[in-house]
Design an enzyme around this catalytic site. Structure first.
Site, PDB file in Angstrom:
ATOM      1  N   LYS A  51      32.660  34.361 -31.023  1.00 32.59           N
ATOM      2  CA  LYS A  51      31.787  33.303 -30.505  1.00 32.59           C
ATOM      3  C   LYS A  51      30.969  33.832 -29.329  1.00 32.59           C
ATOM      4  O   LYS A  51      29.771  33.574 -29.223  1.00 32.59           O
ATOM      5  CB  LYS A  51      32.628  32.072 -30.092  1.00 32.59           C
ATOM      6  N   GLN A  95      39.488  26.505 -27.385  1.00 32.22           N
ATOM      7  CA  GLN A  95      39.945  27.105 -28.636  1.00 32.22           C
ATOM      8  C   GLN A  95      41.298  26.520 -29.040  1.00 32.22           C
ATOM      9  O   GLN A  95      42.218  26.439 -28.237  1.00 32.22           O
ATOM     10  CB  GLN A  95      40.034  28.640 -28.479  1.00 32.22           C
ATOM     11  N   ASP A 118      32.071  21.230 -30.396  1.00 31.32           N
ATOM     12  CA  ASP A 118      32.937  21.298 -31.578  1.00 31.32           C
ATOM     13  C   ASP A 118      32.847  20.005 -32.398  1.00 31.32           C
ATOM     14  O   ASP A 118      33.231  19.986 -33.575  1.00 31.32           O
ATOM     15  CB  ASP A 118      34.400  21.463 -31.150  1.00 31.32           C
TER      16      ASP A 118
HETATM   17  N1  GUN Z   1      40.399  26.800 -34.118  1.00 35.39           N
HETATM   18  C1  GUN Z   1      40.109  26.990 -35.433  1.00 35.39           C
HETATM   19  N2  GUN Z   1      38.863  26.550 -35.705  1.00 35.39           N
HETATM   20  C2  GUN Z   1      38.366  26.072 -34.542  1.00 35.39           C
HETATM   21  C3  GUN Z   1      37.114  25.479 -34.190  1.00 35.39           C
HETATM   22  O1  GUN Z   1      36.204  25.292 -35.004  1.00 35.39           O
HETATM   23  N3  GUN Z   1      36.986  25.118 -32.878  1.00 35.39           N
HETATM   24  C4  GUN Z   1      37.981  25.291 -31.973  1.00 35.39           C
HETATM   25  N4  GUN Z   1      37.761  24.890 -30.732  1.00 35.39           N
HETATM   26  N5  GUN Z   1      39.154  25.829 -32.273  1.00 35.39           N
HETATM   27  C5  GUN Z   1      39.329  26.216 -33.552  1.00 35.39           C
END
Ligand code: GUN
Length: 280
Positions: A51, A95, A118
């Site tokens: 990311k 996350q 998100d």
């Molecule tokens: N863990 C797995 N997929 C995601 C996501 O799309 N966003 C976040 N914040 N954590 C994750």
């Protein structure tokens, strides 16, 4: 059989986001994403790094806050509240998963909805449900965009989604519904899973088990979207047994290079959308 190449399309989207960011930066503004990781889970660290790299590529400023595995829920929420108040920060991402001693729901609800890139906050989930403009969870948004880009018709199709997580299954089902599909949701308690999957025109596999879906689950000519990503001795694989199904599907997303790439590209889109709204 057509490969639904997520990497190629994601690169194109990132170029578009970069151009949008440049419009803001040329005006003396910036786009800023704050990412919080609690603990040092290897898979999470990889996602967080990817990311960050995507942000760099798009001209988005990003900071990663690494908190210890035993960090308190209170401190985490306090950090989020500080970021909520910081006008320089446009997007906040925590996350997941979080360590067991932290209430994930409570943490997500502490993020300001307008910075929730998100799309996990109740307000944004509610907006998605009623079809209001909002942050759509990145994997769900990425799947829809990838299907549309490849001219896969969704309207009127029977879409079967296997997996009912808040992150993927539920939002992708809702998005497919908004695109006029007939949607069936399956999960761990579903009976006759194989039979239901075999009725799908579009099958979204988000079950979290490596190579679970073989040709017994797939109708000839179906479009298969593989959301899984698993590290095995023989490299990465998805929830779908690609080699077993490749000659019966009409199109399929590869792993790697499919949905995962799209998720990150959509996060970049959500970040620039957040900044555009807040800088208005
Ligand atoms: N863990 C797995 N997929 C995601 C996501 O799309 N966003 C976040 N914040 N954590 C994750």
């Amino acid at each position: 059989m057509k490969i639904l190449n997520g990497k190629e399309f994601a690169d194109k989207i990132k170029d578009e986001v970069k151009a949008d960011v440049e419009v803001l930066t040329s005006d003396g503004k910036s786009v800023y994403l704050a990412v919080i990781q609690v603990g040092d889970d290897a898979a999470s660290s990889t996602y967080v790094r990817n990311k960050h790299n995507a942000c760099v590529r798009c001209g988005i400023t990003s900071s990663t806050y690494n908190l210890a595995n035993d960090e308190s829920e209170e401190n985490l929420i306090e950090m989020i509240q500080t970021l909520n108040k910081n006008n320089y920060v446009h997007g906040i991402l925590v996350q997941l998963p979080l360590p067991n001693h932290i209430d994930e729901h409570k943490v997500i609800q502490s993020i300001a909805p307008e910075k929730d890139v998100d799309g996990f906050h109740e307000i944004n989930v509610g907006k998605l449900m009623v079809g209001e403009d909002t942050f759509i969870p990145c994997t769900a948004k990425g799947i829809i965009e990838l299907l549309k880009y490849n001219d896969v018709e969704i309207e009127g199709k029977h879409c079967v989604v296997v997996g009912r997580s808040n992150i993927v299954g539920k939002p992708v089902a809702m998005e497919l519904l908004h695109h006029n599909a007939t949607v069936t949701m399956c999960h761990s308690k579903t009976k006759e899973l194989e039979k239901i999957c075999k009725e799908a025109d579009i099958l979204v596999c988000a079950i979290g088990k490596p190579k679970f879906f073989n040709r017994d689950y797939i109708k000839e000519g179906a479009v298969v979207v593989d959301v899984g990503i698993h590290r095995t001795e023989n490299g990465l694989c998805g929830d779908v047994d690609f080699d077993d199904v490749k000659d019966i599907v009409s199109a399929i997303t590869p792993v790697p290079g499919g949905v995962g790439q799209m998720t990150i590209a959509m996060l970049m889109k959500n970040c620039v959308q957040a900044a555009q709204m807040q800088l208005k």
